[in-house]
Design a protein around this motif. Structure first.
Motif, mmCIF file in Angstrom:
data_model
loop_
_atom_site.group_PDB
_atom_site.id
_atom_site.type_symbol
_atom_site.label_atom_id
_atom_site.label_comp_id
_atom_site.label_asym_id
_atom_site.label_seq_id
_atom_site.Cartn_x
_atom_site.Cartn_y
_atom_site.Cartn_z
ATOM 1 N N UNK A 1 0.807 -1.057 0.090
ATOM 2 C CA UNK A 1 -0.091 0.004 -0.099
ATOM 3 C C UNK A 1 0.921 1.170 0.132
ATOM 4 N N UNK A 2 0.601 2.413 -0.844
ATOM 5 C CA UNK A 2 1.567 3.495 -1.045
ATOM 6 C C UNK A 2 0.849 4.467 -0.290
ATOM 7 N N UNK A 3 1.426 5.532 -0.104
ATOM 8 C CA UNK A 3 1.129 6.729 0.513
ATOM 9 C C UNK A 3 0.755 8.118 -0.344
ATOM 10 N N UNK A 4 0.025 7.532 -1.424
ATOM 11 C CA UNK A 4 -0.383 8.347 -2.411
ATOM 12 C C UNK A 4 -1.691 9.269 -1.778
ATOM 13 N N UNK A 5 -2.077 9.961 -2.469
ATOM 14 C CA UNK A 5 -3.461 10.806 -2.036
ATOM 15 C C UNK A 5 -4.672 9.996 -1.797
ATOM 16 N N UNK A 6 -5.424 10.447 -0.791
ATOM 17 C CA UNK A 6 -6.515 9.617 -0.450
ATOM 18 C C UNK A 6 -7.498 9.591 -1.670
ATOM 19 N N UNK A 7 -8.207 8.384 -1.861
ATOM 20 C CA UNK A 7 -9.172 8.095 -2.850
ATOM 21 C C UNK A 7 -10.549 7.799 -2.363
ATOM 22 N N UNK A 8 -10.463 7.937 -1.078
ATOM 23 C CA UNK A 8 -11.751 7.463 -0.347
ATOM 24 C C UNK A 8 -11.935 8.438 1.085
ATOM 25 N N UNK A 9 -12.687 7.617 1.943
ATOM 26 C CA UNK A 9 -12.883 8.604 3.015
ATOM 27 C C UNK A 9 -12.226 8.212 4.106
ATOM 28 N N UNK A 10 -11.195 7.508 3.877
ATOM 29 C CA UNK A 10 -10.162 6.924 5.126
ATOM 30 C C UNK A 10 -9.243 7.922 5.724
ATOM 31 N N UNK A 11 -8.919 8.843 4.642
ATOM 32 C CA UNK A 11 -7.626 9.674 4.802
ATOM 33 C C UNK A 11 -7.257 10.561 6.056
ATOM 34 N N UNK A 12 -8.589 10.794 6.787
ATOM 35 C CA UNK A 12 -8.768 11.715 7.752
ATOM 36 C C UNK A 12 -8.903 10.989 9.156
ATOM 37 N N UNK A 13 -8.885 9.357 9.060
ATOM 38 C CA UNK A 13 -9.132 8.685 10.119
ATOM 39 C C UNK A 13 -8.224 8.607 11.429
ATOM 40 N N UNK A 14 -8.355 8.481 12.529
ATOM 41 C CA UNK A 14 -7.104 8.583 13.495
ATOM 42 C C UNK A 14 -6.584 6.937 13.624
ATOM 43 N N UNK A 15 -7.130 6.005 12.784
ATOM 44 C CA UNK A 15 -6.387 4.754 12.901
ATOM 45 C C UNK A 15 -5.517 4.818 11.814
ATOM 46 N N UNK A 16 -4.153 4.386 12.138
ATOM 47 C CA UNK A 16 -3.272 4.212 11.034
ATOM 48 C C UNK A 16 -3.488 3.071 10.063
ATOM 49 N N UNK A 17 -4.332 2.044 10.540
ATOM 50 C CA UNK A 17 -4.639 0.880 9.595
ATOM 51 C C UNK A 17 -5.664 1.527 8.540
ATOM 52 N N UNK A 18 -6.584 2.084 9.011
ATOM 53 C CA UNK A 18 -7.425 2.710 8.113
ATOM 54 C C UNK A 18 -6.745 3.754 6.957
ATOM 55 N N UNK A 19 -5.814 4.552 7.518
ATOM 56 C CA UNK A 19 -5.202 5.540 6.642
ATOM 57 C C UNK A 19 -4.290 4.752 5.633
ATOM 58 N N UNK A 20 -4.075 3.493 6.028
ATOM 59 C CA UNK A 20 -3.115 2.793 5.020
ATOM 60 C C UNK A 20 -3.911 2.462 3.769
ATOM 61 N N UNK A 21 -5.383 2.270 3.959
ATOM 62 C CA UNK A 21 -6.255 2.128 2.949
ATOM 63 C C UNK A 21 -6.763 3.218 2.101
ATOM 64 N N UNK A 22 -6.481 4.327 2.622
ATOM 65 C CA UNK A 22 -7.068 5.653 1.983
ATOM 66 C C UNK A 22 -6.538 5.830 0.476
ATOM 67 N N UNK A 23 -5.727 5.283 0.091
ATOM 68 C CA UNK A 23 -5.328 5.211 -1.544
ATOM 69 C C UNK A 23 -5.784 4.175 -2.391
ATOM 70 N N UNK A 24 -6.417 3.225 -1.758
ATOM 71 C CA UNK A 24 -7.159 2.198 -2.432
ATOM 72 C C UNK A 24 -8.283 2.706 -3.232
ATOM 73 N N UNK A 25 -8.393 2.137 -4.484
ATOM 74 C CA UNK A 25 -9.438 2.731 -5.425
ATOM 75 C C UNK A 25 -10.936 2.198 -4.853
ATOM 76 N N UNK A 26 -10.863 1.557 -3.993
ATOM 77 C CA UNK A 26 -12.290 1.104 -3.217
ATOM 78 C C UNK A 26 -12.640 2.249 -2.619
ATOM 79 N N UNK A 27 -14.104 2.731 -2.808
ATOM 80 C CA UNK A 27 -14.550 3.727 -2.053
ATOM 81 C C UNK A 27 -14.864 3.608 -0.551
#
Length: 323
Positions: free
Chosen positions: A1-27
């Protein structure tokens, strides 16, 4: 998983695990009422994926499926997708793990559960590979089958979800009726005894998880104490317990508690320390009190964060899914 720009609603979450999925193409949505509201508005089921940061197969499935554009397109088209960190929301994990175990006879992470827009589970599993392999259907095959069933047999899916939710509620140990009413706990002890391994302790075959809440329950029941104490002794004599550094690994890959999966979790060790102290109170065996002291020393030495911890407000579990 890369640290690219968020593509969903997880980018502002407090959990590091959720933020790891912020660049997924999954919404992805975090767990929220907004996700279930969208599912109701679109008339589609919810796909709930639960994992945690140090879960190997969670990251494998993320790389194979959640980072894949074609898989994400299918998920976004047919489902509202929710990602949950089980370390942040153990309450959600517990509810849907009970459903997964009821449907499949086993559990684990990543946990993949399909829900109605009201939060009731109707199909569940754990890791799914990107292609069919060794009798396991591919994740995209599962997505297609669930979406087809929802579109063509929605009444059956809703009935299945209601029946499963009722079963989980009825199976929950909780206060019922008038004050002073006694629960009959003989039956759950007998059910656990059917899966008990009298040689190595624990329940079922490999892999074996410590299951501290199950052991805590058995320690309160005269008919279950021997099962719990033998299981703890076998766990402490094997590789699941770190004989040098203290603390417990996540689970054993074999039935003898000999070969651990090499990761240690704070919450596992916190729960197991309490279980060990209860075992000492029941038995008077200093093996348990000594292991509890060594585990606490490990936690203080290796897992105490100088900056402390932060908490975030919790969105409640939909009423339909509460056990």
């Amino acid at each position: 998983m890369t640290d690219t720009a968020p593509r969903n609603r997880l980018g502002a979450e407090s959990s590091p695990y959720l933020r790891q999925h912020a660049s997924n193409p999954v919404h992805w949505y975090p767990w929220s009422e907004a996700a279930f509201a969208e599912a109701r508005e679109r008339g589609v089921p919810v796909l709930l994926s639960v994992g945690y940061s140090t879960c190997h197969w969670c990251h494998v499935m993320a790389h194979e499926s959640f980072e894949d554009e074609a898989t994400a397109e299918q998920m976004n088209r047919d489902f509202v997708n929710i990602k949950v960190d089980r370390e942040e929301r153990p309450d959600i994990d517990a509810v849907y793990m009970a459903a997964t175990q009821a449907m499949t006879g086993q559990g684990g992470w990543p946990m993949t559960v399909f829900l109605t827009p009201e939060g009731e589970p109707f199909y569940a599993g754990t890791y799914y590979p990107p292609q069919d392999m060794q009798g396991m259907p591919s994740f995209r095959r599962v997505l297609g089958s669930v979406a087809h069933a929802w579109q063509n047999r929605q009444a059956d899916m809703l009935e299945m979800a209601r029946a499963l939710t009722d079963h989980i509620r009825e199976s929950s140990v909780r206060e019922r009726g008038q004050a002073g009413e006694m629960l009959d706990l003989t039956r759950p002890v007998e059910q656990l005894a059917r899966f008990y391994d009298p040689q190595w302790g624990g329940f079922g075959g490999a892999p074996k998880f410590p299951s501290p809440t199950t052991l805590d329950f058995l320690l309160t029941q005269p008919q279950g104490q021997d099962m719990a104490l033998h299981t703890l002794r076998m766990m402490l004599s094997g590789g699941l317990y770190d004989q040098l550094g203290g603390g417990f690994h996540r689970y054993s890959v074999d039935e003898r508690w000999l070969v651990p999966h090499f990761e240690k979790m704070l919450y596992d060790n916190a729960q197991l320390t309490r279980t060990l102290l209860r075992a000492y109170q029941v038995s008077g065996d200093t093996l348990f009190s000594g292991a509890a002291q060594a585990t606490l020393a490990y936690l203080e030495r290796e897992m105490l964060a100088p900056e402390g911890a932060t908490t975030a407000p919790k969105t409640p579990i939909p009423r339909a899914s509460r056990g």
